[in-house]
Scaffold this motif. Structure first.
Motif, PDB file in Angstrom:
ATOM      1  N   VAL A 119       0.854  -1.191   0.000  1.00  0.00           N
ATOM      2  CA  VAL A 119       0.000   0.000   0.000  1.00  0.00           C
ATOM      3  C   VAL A 119       0.889   1.239   0.000  1.00  0.00           C
ATOM      4  O   VAL A 119       1.824   1.347   0.801  1.00  0.00           O
ATOM      5  CB  VAL A 119      -0.938   0.027   1.229  1.00  0.00           C
ATOM      6  N   TYR A 120       0.584   2.170  -0.892  1.00  0.00           N
ATOM      7  CA  TYR A 120       1.368   3.398  -1.002  1.00  0.00           C
ATOM      8  C   TYR A 120       0.901   4.427   0.021  1.00  0.00           C
ATOM      9  O   TYR A 120      -0.296   4.676   0.178  1.00  0.00           O
ATOM     10  CB  TYR A 120       1.221   3.966  -2.419  1.00  0.00           C
ATOM     11  N   GLU A 121       1.834   5.020   0.728  1.00  0.00           N
ATOM     12  CA  GLU A 121       1.600   6.043   1.741  1.00  0.00           C
ATOM     13  C   GLU A 121       0.452   5.659   2.685  1.00  0.00           C
ATOM     14  O   GLU A 121      -0.553   6.381   2.802  1.00  0.00           O
ATOM     15  CB  GLU A 121       1.355   7.407   1.087  1.00  0.00           C
ATOM     16  N   PRO A 122       0.581   4.551   3.391  1.00  0.00           N
ATOM     17  CA  PRO A 122      -0.505   4.070   4.259  1.00  0.00           C
ATOM     18  C   PRO A 122      -0.632   4.919   5.514  1.00  0.00           C
ATOM     19  O   PRO A 122       0.360   5.394   6.063  1.00  0.00           O
ATOM     20  CB  PRO A 122      -0.044   2.659   4.622  1.00  0.00           C
ATOM     21  N   GLU A 123      -1.849   5.091   5.978  1.00  0.00           N
ATOM     22  CA  GLU A 123      -2.073   5.789   7.238  1.00  0.00           C
ATOM     23  C   GLU A 123      -1.965   4.845   8.433  1.00  0.00           C
ATOM     24  O   GLU A 123      -1.683   5.282   9.554  1.00  0.00           O
ATOM     25  CB  GLU A 123      -3.427   6.490   7.220  1.00  0.00           C
ATOM     26  N   THR A 124      -2.199   3.540   8.206  1.00  0.00           N
ATOM     27  CA  THR A 124      -2.031   2.535   9.251  1.00  0.00           C
ATOM     28  C   THR A 124      -1.407   1.292   8.628  1.00  0.00           C
ATOM     29  O   THR A 124      -1.445   1.098   7.406  1.00  0.00           O
ATOM     30  CB  THR A 124      -3.373   2.136   9.901  1.00  0.00           C
ATOM     31  N   VAL A 125      -0.835   0.443   9.496  1.00  0.00           N
ATOM     32  CA  VAL A 125      -0.321  -0.852   9.056  1.00  0.00           C
ATOM     33  C   VAL A 125      -0.618  -1.856  10.162  1.00  0.00           C
ATOM     34  O   VAL A 125      -0.549  -1.532  11.355  1.00  0.00           O
ATOM     35  CB  VAL A 125       1.191  -0.789   8.742  1.00  0.00           C
ATOM     36  N   LEU A 126      -1.005  -3.066   9.765  1.00  0.00           N
ATOM     37  CA  LEU A 126      -1.324  -4.107  10.736  1.00  0.00           C
ATOM     38  C   LEU A 126      -0.017  -4.729  11.233  1.00  0.00           C
ATOM     39  O   LEU A 126       0.744  -5.295  10.447  1.00  0.00           O
ATOM     40  CB  LEU A 126      -2.219  -5.170  10.108  1.00  0.00           C
ATOM     41  N   THR A 127       0.237  -4.630  12.533  1.00  0.00           N
ATOM     42  CA  THR A 127       1.490  -5.113  13.092  1.00  0.00           C
ATOM     43  C   THR A 127       1.249  -6.151  14.181  1.00  0.00           C
ATOM     44  O   THR A 127       0.195  -6.162  14.828  1.00  0.00           O
ATOM     45  CB  THR A 127       2.318  -3.955  13.692  1.00  0.00           C
ATOM     46  N   TYR A 128       2.231  -7.006  14.375  1.00  0.00           N
ATOM     47  CA  TYR A 128       2.186  -8.011  15.428  1.00  0.00           C
ATOM     48  C   TYR A 128       2.465  -7.337  16.764  1.00  0.00           C
ATOM     49  O   TYR A 128       3.400  -6.551  16.893  1.00  0.00           O
ATOM     50  CB  TYR A 128       3.226  -9.079  15.147  1.00  0.00           C
ATOM     51  N   ALA A 129       1.648  -7.659  17.771  1.00  0.00           N
ATOM     52  CA  ALA A 129       1.771  -6.996  19.072  1.00  0.00           C
ATOM     53  C   ALA A 129       2.104  -7.976  20.193  1.00  0.00           C
ATOM     54  O   ALA A 129       1.965  -7.653  21.360  1.00  0.00           O
ATOM     55  CB  ALA A 129       0.475  -6.256  19.402  1.00  0.00           C
ATOM     56  N   GLY A 130       2.561  -9.165  19.836  1.00  0.00           N
ATOM     57  CA  GLY A 130       2.864 -10.171  20.850  1.00  0.00           C
ATOM     58  C   GLY A 130       1.959 -11.364  20.675  1.00  0.00           C
ATOM     59  O   GLY A 130       1.043 -11.358  19.839  1.00  0.00           O
ATOM     60  N   PRO A 131       2.195 -12.430  21.423  1.00  0.00           N
ATOM     61  CA  PRO A 131       1.454 -13.670  21.214  1.00  0.00           C
ATOM     62  C   PRO A 131      -0.052 -13.472  21.078  1.00  0.00           C
ATOM     63  O   PRO A 131      -0.688 -12.840  21.922  1.00  0.00           O
ATOM     64  CB  PRO A 131       1.809 -14.484  22.464  1.00  0.00           C
ATOM     65  N   ASN A 132      -0.591 -13.953  19.965  1.00  0.00           N
ATOM     66  CA  ASN A 132      -2.033 -13.993  19.683  1.00  0.00           C
ATOM     67  C   ASN A 132      -2.664 -12.630  19.410  1.00  0.00           C
ATOM     68  O   ASN A 132      -3.892 -12.520  19.379  1.00  0.00           O
ATOM     69  CB  ASN A 132      -2.807 -14.657  20.837  1.00  0.00           C
ATOM     70  N   GLN A 133      -1.865 -11.597  19.172  1.00  0.00           N
ATOM     71  CA  GLN A 133      -2.448 -10.253  19.067  1.00  0.00           C
ATOM     72  C   GLN A 133      -1.788  -9.436  17.957  1.00  0.00           C
ATOM     73  O   GLN A 133      -0.564  -9.385  17.848  1.00  0.00           O
ATOM     74  CB  GLN A 133      -2.287  -9.508  20.394  1.00  0.00           C
TER      75      GLN A 133
END
Length: 332
Positions: A119-133
């Motif tokens: 995605v070009y110039e995204p306002e958010t990105v889905l990131t890993y936040a620790g086990p299961n999240q």
């Protein structure tokens, strides 16, 4: 008949990673763009990763940072993989990887592998936040200017990790590099008793004269000893996956699988998207052998759709129900 190298190893590797519908979890795109030449060059660099490839997987732990921990022996394997464009609407590009293998008896083994969304110039990105999240993380305006996010999804289209970076063309090389992001354990580690429970890694995608290369620099991290604190470094790992363009195998079995199941997988992506948007992220229990508890049933239903024993509509309904149940965080 050609025999693929280490089929069992490749099947295991396929389950280690991957793998949004068009508008749901795909971040909102900024209207500010880089100069047209740079933007289109970036797009073509991403699209150059589609094709028919022979892939060499090279994974090796290098330096231990914990007393008593010895780095593992290197892990090498190879396989044939096609990469197809799921969609390209200008600012957003999705690429699906599919392993295509056979044996001496002429039997084909098709594995829907990981997926990468750009995605070009995204306002958010889905990131890993620790086990299961996982969480939708805002991208500051100064960091997204001219940047592309890459989100990696597992074989069942559940999330794996996301990051943001820029394409660079210095030194006569087209290369995208992400910042460091958290990542869940890959199957090769999740099935073993290891002192780490996540990676802190960065991605590099670079074009080569014969294809492209995906390089990961992973610091394998474990819980702090004693009092709770920040994760601590255990061992550093390099992953170098090289994609060489070839035409010495028939991609048709992989393309046939995708033609038969792509509508089902579009419905699966939409179901994941809805859950992510609803909560600004996702809870999903991880499983050592599949990456997520949803892995086996979602993959099995795709095979039934291709075989004609389950309709696409019925499979999507099952998938939506499963994803809705699997993404409810337990209450304590």
């Amino acid at each position: 008949m050609r025999r693929p190298l280490m089929i069992s190893t490749i099947l295991a590797a396929a389950l280690a990673v991957a793998a949004p519908a068009f508008a749901d979890t795909t971040p909102t795109v900024s209207t500010t763009q880089a100069p047209a030449g740079q933007f289109e060059r970036d797009r073509q660099s991403i699209l150059a990763q589609a094709g028919q490839w022979r892939v060499r997987f090279d994974m090796r732990e290098n330096v231990s940072f914990r007393e008593g921990y010895e780095p593992l022996e290197e892990k090498l394997s190879a396989g044939d993989e096609i990469v197809r464009v799921v969609y390209d609407d200008g600012n957003r590009i999705s690429l699906q990887h599919i392993l295509v293998m056979d044996d001496d008896m002429g039997n084909h083994f098709i594995i829907k592998h990981w997926r990468q969304d750009w995605v070009y110039e995204p306002e958010t990105v889905l990131t890993y936040a620790g086990p299961n999240q996982w969480t939708l993380t805002p991208v500051p305006a100064d960091e997204r200017r001219g940047a592309w996010s890459q989100t990696v999804w597992q074989t069942d289209d559940s999330p794996r990790y996301g990051g943001v970076g820029h394409w660079s063309y210095e030194h006569d090389m087209a290369e995208w590099t992400s910042g460091a992001t958290w990542r869940p354990l890959a199957r090769r580690d999740a099935i073993r008793d290891v002192p780490y429970d996540r990676y802190l890694g960065s991605n590099r995608h670079a074009l080569t004269p014969v294809g492209w290369v995906h390089i990961q620099d992973n610091m394998k991290m474990g819980p702090a000893q004693g009092d709770e604190g920040e994760p601590v470094a255990i061992v550093q790992e390099d992953v170098v996956n090289t994609y060489r363009k070839v035409d010495n195998y028939d991609p048709k079995p992989g393309d046939d699988y995708w033609a038969a199941t792509k509508d089902y997988w579009a419905g699966v992506r939409a179901a994941w998207d809805e859950r992510i948007v609803a909560s600004g992220g996702l809870y999903l229990e991880e499983e050592a052998n599949r990456g997520a508890v949803t892995g086996k049933p979602l993959m099995d239903w795709a095979e039934e759709v291709q075989a004609g024993t389950l309709t696409t509509e019925a499979a999507i309904a099952r998938a939506r129900d499963l994803i809705a149940r699997a993404t409810v965080a337990p209450t304590h």
